[in-house]
Design a protein around this motif. Structure first.
Motif, mmCIF file in Angstrom:
data_model
loop_
_atom_site.group_PDB
_atom_site.id
_atom_site.type_symbol
_atom_site.label_atom_id
_atom_site.label_comp_id
_atom_site.label_asym_id
_atom_site.label_seq_id
_atom_site.Cartn_x
_atom_site.Cartn_y
_atom_site.Cartn_z
ATOM 1 N N ILE A 112 0.862 -1.184 0.000
ATOM 2 C CA ILE A 112 0.000 0.000 0.000
ATOM 3 C C ILE A 112 0.902 1.239 0.000
ATOM 4 O O ILE A 112 1.826 1.348 0.804
ATOM 5 C CB ILE A 112 -0.907 0.029 1.251
ATOM 6 N N GLY A 168 -2.459 -0.698 -3.558
ATOM 7 C CA GLY A 168 -3.517 0.124 -2.981
ATOM 8 C C GLY A 168 -2.924 1.451 -2.567
ATOM 9 O O GLY A 168 -1.698 1.587 -2.448
ATOM 10 N N GLY A 206 -6.626 -0.960 -7.833
ATOM 11 C CA GLY A 206 -6.608 -1.280 -6.418
ATOM 12 C C GLY A 206 -7.485 -0.361 -5.590
ATOM 13 O O GLY A 206 -7.999 0.646 -6.075
#
Length: 258
Positions: free
Chosen positions: A102, A123, A202
């Protein structure tokens, strides 16, 4: 948890970086905003990395080219795609158990991730994205000014200050002129950021600190109904209060666990 300093090469320049190790298979790539070194203002990013690692998720921070411990030319946030992507590759090579990363950035670091189309992260957590053009006035947008004056008019102390002459009338006049405008001028940067993440597959969280001018300007230039937006009431740009800091940490951990 251990903290390891390392370096990686980005187009011939050595870049300084730090890994806060943890056993998790999801990691956090922490992108610095402005020209800050990877430790962040008052060591804030180093502290955040340690907290996230203690929760079980490895974290990498890095200095982009031309900043801190990194060689090369400072290409600013608009041209940092390669720096971010190369740091991500180094992260995966160093923490072999990580299969999902992320990306997190505050201010123009969030903008950099958006302009880079996510820079190959899985993400994104985008905090107070910067949409103010070079040379543009960064005063609060009209909607934010109007909201602030409404709150002041509800406060008897503020009314007393006005009646007793304790208010700067010139400043008040400037504020009223700003409040009378319909909205901020459009931003081509915001448009570029919107296009940058349009094809990102994402999950994305957009975090806005309600008391922050950068967040207020972004909110006026973005889709107000975007379901990815989450707001932290009363928070400043750095989430410096205990409550705001905890809220930010919770948002990041939820994204990592998602």
């Amino acid at each position: 948890m251990k903290r390891l300093a390392f370096s990686f090469e980005c187009q011939g320049a050595r870049c300084g970086a730090t890994l806060d190790s943890a056993p998790g298979t999801t990691g956090l790539l922490l992108v610095s905003g402005g020209n800050e070194i990877r430790a962040g203002a008052f060591n804030s990013q180093a502290r955040l990395a340690a907290e996230i690692a203690r929760a079980g998720f490895p974290v990498v921070r890095f200095d982009r080219r031309g900043i801190g411990d990194s060689e090369g030319e400072n290409r600013e946030f608009r041209r940092s795609r390669k720096d971010i992507a190369t740091a991500l590759h180094a992260f995966r090579a160093l923490a072999l158990q990580v299969d999902r990363v992320i990306g997190f950035g505050n201010c123009d670091a969030a903008s950099a991730l958006m302009l880079a189309g996510g820079a190959e992260c899985d993400g994104l957590v985008l905090s107070n994205p910067w949409t103010i053009e070079d040379g543009e006035d960064d005063t609060p947008p009209p909607a934010a000014v109007r909201s602030r004056y409404v709150e002041k008019l509800k406060n008897p102390r503020e009314l007393l200050r006005l009646a007793s002459g304790q208010v700067d009338l010139k400043k008040l006049a400037r504020g009223l002129r700003q409040a009378s405008k319909k909205q901020s001028a459009p931003s081509s940067l915001a448009g570029e950021m919107r296009e940058g993440i349009a094809g990102f597959a994402g999950p994305i969280r957009i975090l806005l600190a309600d008391a922050d001018r950068t967040a207020q300007v972004f909110a006026e230039r973005w889709d107000a109904e975007d379901p990815r937006i989450r707001r932290c009431s009363g928070a400043d740009h750095a989430y410096s209060s205990t409550e705001a800091s905890a809220w930010l940490r919770t948002q990041i951990l939820e994204a990592l666990r998602g």
